[in-house]
Design an enzyme around this catalytic site. Structure first.
Site, PDB file in Angstrom:
ATOM      1  N   ARG A  88       0.932  -1.248   0.042  1.00 11.39           N
ATOM      2  CA  ARG A  88       0.086  -0.094  -0.125  1.00 11.39           C
ATOM      3  C   ARG A  88       0.851   1.433   0.044  1.00 11.39           C
ATOM      4  NH1 ARG A  88      -1.820   1.556   4.650  1.00 11.39           N
ATOM      5  NH2 ARG A  88      -2.708  -0.444   5.387  1.00 11.39           N
TER       6      ARG A  88
ATOM      7  N   TYR B  68     -13.842  17.314 -16.281  1.00 14.02           N
ATOM      8  CA  TYR B  68     -14.102  16.280 -16.200  1.00 14.02           C
ATOM      9  C   TYR B  68     -15.284  16.165 -15.116  1.00 14.02           C
ATOM     10  CZ  TYR B  68     -14.240  11.047 -15.331  1.00 14.02           C
ATOM     11  OH  TYR B  68     -14.781   9.798 -15.333  1.00 14.02           O
TER      12      TYR B  68
ATOM     13  N   ASP C 288      -4.448  19.298 -14.969  1.00  9.47           N
ATOM     14  CA  ASP C 288      -4.828  18.068 -15.339  1.00  9.47           C
ATOM     15  C   ASP C 288      -4.449  17.973 -16.946  1.00  9.47           C
ATOM     16  OD1 ASP C 288      -6.334  15.877 -16.636  1.00  9.47           O
ATOM     17  OD2 ASP C 288      -7.834  15.895 -14.902  1.00  9.47           O
TER      18      ASP C 288
ATOM     19  N   LYS D 133      -6.494   6.862 -19.596  1.00  3.11           N
ATOM     20  CA  LYS D 133      -6.736   7.212 -21.012  1.00  3.11           C
ATOM     21  C   LYS D 133      -5.466   7.255 -21.882  1.00  3.11           C
ATOM     22  CE  LYS D 133     -10.620   8.469 -18.779  1.00  3.11           C
ATOM     23  NZ  LYS D 133     -10.660   9.703 -18.086  1.00  3.11           N
TER      24      LYS D 133
HETATM   25  C1  LIG Z   1     -11.169  10.301 -16.898  1.00  2.00           C
HETATM   26  C2  LIG Z   1     -10.661  11.616 -16.220  1.00  2.00           C
HETATM   27  C3  LIG Z   1     -10.285  11.741 -14.874  1.00  2.00           C
HETATM   28  C4  LIG Z   1     -10.634  10.681 -13.836  1.00  2.00           C
HETATM   29  O1  LIG Z   1      -9.786   9.656 -14.085  1.00  2.00           O
HETATM   30  P1  LIG Z   1     -10.403   8.073 -13.723  1.00  2.00           P
HETATM   31  O2  LIG Z   1      -8.952   7.336 -14.243  1.00  2.00           O
HETATM   32  O3  LIG Z   1     -11.466   7.797 -14.444  1.00  2.00           O
HETATM   33  O4  LIG Z   1     -10.419   8.246 -12.269  1.00  2.00           O
HETATM   34  C5  LIG Z   1      -9.856  12.915 -14.755  1.00  2.00           C
HETATM   35  N1  LIG Z   1      -9.509  14.060 -15.533  1.00  2.00           N
HETATM   36  C6  LIG Z   1     -10.039  13.741 -16.788  1.00  2.00           C
HETATM   37  C7  LIG Z   1      -9.355  14.962 -17.627  1.00  2.00           C
HETATM   38  C8  LIG Z   1     -10.282  12.685 -17.357  1.00  2.00           C
HETATM   39  O5  LIG Z   1     -10.732  12.464 -18.695  1.00  2.00           O
END
Ligand SMILES: *Cc1c(COP(=O)(O)O)cnc(C)c1O
Length: 386
Positions: free
Chosen positions: A54, A106, A178, A203
């Site tokens: 962890r 998001y 992000d 992604k």
């Molecule tokens: C999908 C996404 C998230 C969240 O990520 P997860 O891996 O689904 O928890 C955060 N920011 C953006 C821009 C995203 O496309």
């Protein structure tokens, strides 16, 4: 794990080879999946550097070093999901702290901030980051951070990272970017003054629509202590297997991003000429409102294209008729997907904010994969015909 490399190679090489070229005890070229919850200590006061997965795991450790290398930061941290990463990052702030957030984000991030952290006394202002004056106007004495997503989701607005960094730093706050959409292949927010980069590794980084992960990169020793503590205490750390898959995906990031970019450019252009389409949102159009900013801070365009149909009834037709492109949530994978933000990714956002951001009932978002572009266009063509 040995043979950690520096940044003397180009980003393209670092993407393929990562931070560690082989596992030193066996010479294995691929970082093994250290599928062990616990690690033996040689004796009292002695440690291999690992005790319990962890807190720290050798496979995850290599991914963390790799993402730090690719994002030009000192520290990387890997979490079970993108939301896990963002949630842990909030732990560097305290109740009463105010965070300005670009509203076109998001939906899950919006839900996490407004639905959960607001309840624990964190203060958020959601503003349209496409117009910089909105960010300036939202500053308060208690503002501690600015959280931006650029290009934004799903409207592809581009926010000037350098300018945001300058503004929030003058105010004594931190910039969090992000970078999920651009990936470090196209954009490095830390080089532009951002203090933190977050990713949904689910992604483009992992890229195969088969694994979830989240990443943070930064260069501050004090915050690293807090974040390691949060990772260990909350337990949202990434598993060894998912760390392995994320690293395997990253190796082909450069090739994939080039193909996503080329395919999306063709499809955006094709959509723009389609009689049923009112407007296309794509960062690669020279008449995109923030095209100059985009070219200043990013080295290319991702595979995301959104558009408005003229008539709402064509949305259902498209979603029902696509064959090659799949109607599914998510983005950034090798398979092309179509999403209806209103009911999927952005359902958590209140109507007024959603509409002011431009997410209406005629908006469709495409994540263009790496298939043959002619096949994708043919699929859209048949799905958009009456
Ligand atoms: C999908 C996404 C998230 C969240 O990520 P997860 O891996 O689904 O928890 C955060 N920011 C953006 C821009 C995203 O496309």
């Amino acid at each position: 794990m040995g043979n950690s490399v520096g940044s003397r190679y180009s980003d393209e090489t670092n993407i393929v080879r990562g931070a560690v070229y082989f596992e030193p005890s066996t010479g294995a070229l691929c970082t093994p999946i250290f599928q062990s919850a616990s690690f033996r200590h040689p004796g009292l006061g002695q440690s291999t550097g690992f005790d319990y997965s962890r807190a720290c795991n050798p496979t995850r450790d290599v991914l963390e070093k790799t993402i730090a290398l690719l994002e030009h930061g000192r520290y990387g941290l890997a979490f079970s999901t993108g939301m896990g990463a963002i949630s842990s990052l909030i732990k560097i702030f305290s109740p009463g702290d105010h965070i300005i957030v670009s509203e076109d984000i998001y939906g899950g991030t919006y839900r996490l901030f407004s639905g959960y952290y607001a309840k624990y006394g964190f203060l958020f202002s959601f503003v349209d980051g496409g117009d910089f004056s909105n960010i300036e106007a939202a500053l308060r004495p208690e503002t501690k951070a600015l959280f931006i997503e650029t290009p934004s989701n799903p409207m592809m607005k581009v926010i000037d990272i350098e300018r945001c960094a300058e503004l929030i730093h003058k105010h004594g706050g931190l910039l969090i970017t992000d970078n999920t959409f651009c990936t470090p292949y196209f954009q490095n927010p830390l080089d532009l003054g951002s203090d933190f980069v977050v990713h949904s590794g689910t992604k483009y980084l992992e890229g195969h629509n088969d694994t979830l992960s989240g990443l943070i990169v930064h260069s501050n020793e004090v915050y690293q202590e807090i974040l390691l503590e949060a990772q260990k205490s909350e337990g949202a750390s990434l598993s060894a297997f998912d760390a392995y898959l994320t690293m395997r995906g990253i190796k082909t990031l450069a090739l994939r991003m080039k193909k996503h970019e080329a395919n999306a450019a063709r499809i955006a252009e094709w959509l723009r000429c389609h009689p049923k389409v009112e407007k296309v949102f794509y960062t690669g159009f020279p008449d995109h409102p923030q095209y100059a900013i985009s070219r200043k801070q990013a080295r290319g365009d991702n595979g995301m294209v959104s558009f408005y149909f003229k008539d709402q009834k064509d949305v259902a037709l498209l979603l029902k008729n696509v064959k090659l492109i799949l109607f599914a949530e998510s983005l950034g994978g090798v398979e092309s997907l179509v999403t209806y933000p209103l009911v999927q990714t952005h359902a958590a956002i209140p109507e007024a904010i959603r509409l002011s951001a431009g997410v209406n009932e005629r908006l469709v978002r495409l994540s263009i994969g790496i298939e043959n572009a002619d096949d994708l266009i043919a699929d859209l063509d048949q799905a958009m015909s009456d």
